[in-house]
Design an enzyme around this catalytic site. Structure first.
Site, PDB file in Angstrom:
ATOM      1  N   LEU A 171       0.821  -1.210   0.000  1.00  0.00           N
ATOM      2  CA  LEU A 171       0.000   0.000   0.000  1.00  0.00           C
ATOM      3  C   LEU A 171       0.856   1.260   0.000  1.00  0.00           C
ATOM      4  O   LEU A 171       0.544   2.226  -0.701  1.00  0.00           O
ATOM      5  CB  LEU A 171      -0.927   0.002   1.221  1.00  0.00           C
ATOM      6  CG  LEU A 171      -2.189  -0.852   1.109  1.00  0.00           C
ATOM      7  CD1 LEU A 171      -2.811  -1.059   2.483  1.00  0.00           C
ATOM      8  CD2 LEU A 171      -3.199  -0.203   0.170  1.00  0.00           C
ATOM      9  N   ASP A 230      11.636   3.112   3.933  1.00  0.00           N
ATOM     10  CA  ASP A 230      11.557   1.683   4.220  1.00  0.00           C
ATOM     11  C   ASP A 230      12.757   1.323   5.087  1.00  0.00           C
ATOM     12  O   ASP A 230      13.712   2.098   5.205  1.00  0.00           O
ATOM     13  CB  ASP A 230      11.560   0.856   2.922  1.00  0.00           C
ATOM     14  CG  ASP A 230      10.963  -0.523   3.114  1.00  0.00           C
ATOM     15  OD1 ASP A 230       9.738  -0.681   2.910  1.00  0.00           O
ATOM     16  OD2 ASP A 230      11.706  -1.448   3.502  1.00  0.00           O
ATOM     17  N   TYR A 262      -2.449  -4.492  17.280  1.00  0.00           N
ATOM     18  CA  TYR A 262      -2.745  -3.816  16.012  1.00  0.00           C
ATOM     19  C   TYR A 262      -4.051  -3.036  16.086  1.00  0.00           C
ATOM     20  O   TYR A 262      -4.128  -1.872  15.668  1.00  0.00           O
ATOM     21  CB  TYR A 262      -2.798  -4.869  14.905  1.00  0.00           C
ATOM     22  CG  TYR A 262      -3.071  -4.346  13.521  1.00  0.00           C
ATOM     23  CD1 TYR A 262      -2.094  -3.646  12.815  1.00  0.00           C
ATOM     24  CD2 TYR A 262      -4.301  -4.567  12.908  1.00  0.00           C
ATOM     25  CE1 TYR A 262      -2.341  -3.182  11.527  1.00  0.00           C
ATOM     26  CE2 TYR A 262      -4.554  -4.111  11.629  1.00  0.00           C
ATOM     27  CZ  TYR A 262      -3.574  -3.413  10.944  1.00  0.00           C
ATOM     28  OH  TYR A 262      -3.829  -2.956   9.673  1.00  0.00           O
ATOM     29  N   LYS A 311      -4.473   1.029  15.747  1.00  0.00           N
ATOM     30  CA  LYS A 311      -5.278   1.635  14.689  1.00  0.00           C
ATOM     31  C   LYS A 311      -6.457   2.433  15.257  1.00  0.00           C
ATOM     32  O   LYS A 311      -6.851   3.458  14.682  1.00  0.00           O
ATOM     33  CB  LYS A 311      -5.770   0.561  13.723  1.00  0.00           C
ATOM     34  CG  LYS A 311      -4.659  -0.082  12.904  1.00  0.00           C
ATOM     35  CD  LYS A 311      -3.864   0.935  12.099  1.00  0.00           C
ATOM     36  CE  LYS A 311      -2.922   0.283  11.111  1.00  0.00           C
ATOM     37  NZ  LYS A 311      -2.101   1.281  10.369  1.00  0.00           N
ATOM     38  N   THR A 333      -2.805  -7.624   0.266  1.00  0.00           N
ATOM     39  CA  THR A 333      -1.423  -7.401   0.676  1.00  0.00           C
ATOM     40  C   THR A 333      -0.929  -8.622   1.442  1.00  0.00           C
ATOM     41  O   THR A 333      -1.676  -9.580   1.660  1.00  0.00           O
ATOM     42  CB  THR A 333      -1.323  -6.167   1.592  1.00  0.00           C
ATOM     43  OG1 THR A 333      -2.012  -6.446   2.828  1.00  0.00           O
ATOM     44  CG2 THR A 333      -1.929  -4.932   0.941  1.00  0.00           C
TER      45      THR A 333
END
Length: 305
Positions: A20, A39, A158, A162, A192
């Site tokens: 993404l 990255d 996670y 989020k 992904t």
């Protein structure tokens, strides 16, 4: 139809070597923005820069793991050194360390919180400082997830990160409004490495990798598509056409775009003088608890189901 033109703008996209993040970086560059690709793998970052250049865009790589204030400062400084300014920040970098609560270690929790939540904070803070100094406004695009909106089994770390990111978007949209800096969270759903771990999606992700298109029941019914399907939202939010949009959580995937609601009271009840535990037990099922809210991400509805 308005033209989305980001010529002259500079963007930082964290975690943009692949997936993404790479799609976001390509979309920004295709609309004229210069991009700092980030990255932790130098070869991956450089390949991303090369792919953007080959498509006619402008990009440079900054290899650093996000999370610390120092990493955030490096990313902002790189944009300023290379392009003279910073107009757009996309906080996309992320990892997974999925385990159920009783098996999740401190290290599992801290790693995900650092990469998602803390990195969003440190990068947004550094970007906001620079954008306020420039005095010309700007755009923060924070990357959320359906897990943060509804919870998800095995994703304590996670989902919490989020959910916090969605709350940050709402909070920062208020704090930065006078500086003309918009802040929104995008909630992407795409094929992904992360979604490939979902059994219902796995065969379709594999088929997509082999060149087969995703069926309509996924693209429309589930709002599930490719990373490129999600990418158009980012240049739009960074453009003049979206200057009035801030504090929102916007979902996108496949052929679908959606606006997520903010948490709000849905039913209320009152007791003169306040509630006792017994009164709550007596009234719950016929008042505020009559329609309890569901949790979790609904399972995909495949034709076989």
């Amino acid at each position: 139809m308005p033209t989305i033109d980001l010529t002259g703008k500079a963007a930082v996209v964290t975690g943009s070597g692949r997936g993404l993040g790479l799609a976001y970086a390509h979309a920004l560059a295709a609309h004229g923005a210069s991009v700092v690709v980030n990255d932790i793998d130098e070869a991956v970052a450089e390949q991303a820069v090369t792919s953007i250049a080959e498509a006619g865009g402008t990009a440079v790589a900054e290899v650093v793991p996000v999370g610390s204030a120092e990493a955030a400062d490096r990313l902002v400084s790189r944009a300023v050194e290379e392009f003279g300014r910073l107009d757009v920040l996309v906080t996309n970098a992320g990892i997974l360390r999925d385990k159920v609560l009783w098996k999740m270690t401190d290290e599992d929790f801290d790693a995900v919180i650092t990469t998602h939540l803390r990195a969003t904070f440190t990068c947004a803070r550094a970007a906001a400082v620079r954008m306020r100094e420039q005095g010309e406004g700007g755009t923060l695009v924070l990357v959320g997830s359906p897990a943060g909106q509804r919870g998800n089994f095995g994703q304590t770390n996670y989902a919490a990160a989020k959910a916090g990111i969605a709350a940050m978007a709402r909070t920062w949209s208020m704090e930065l409004s006078r500086a003309n800096i918009t802040v929104n969270a995008v909630v992407p759903v795409a094929a992904t490495a992360m979604t490939e771990t979902i059994p219902a999606f796995a065969p379709y992700v594999e088929a997509l990798r082999n060149g087969e298109p995703l069926p309509d029941f996924l693209r429309k019914g589930e709002g599930f598509g490719t990373p490129e399907d999600c990418a158009a939202l980012v240049p739009f939010l960074a453009s003049d056409a979206a200057r009035g949009i801030t504090g929102q959580c916007v979902g996108i995937g496949g052929d679908k775009v959606a606006l997520w609601s903010h948490p709000q009271e849905i039913r209320t009840a009152y007791a003169d003088g306040g509630w006792t535990s017994e009164a709550l037990a007596d009234a719950w099922s016929t008042s505020v608890g009559a329609e309890p809210q569901t949790v979790g991400i609904p399972a995909p509805k495949t034709p076989e189901a």
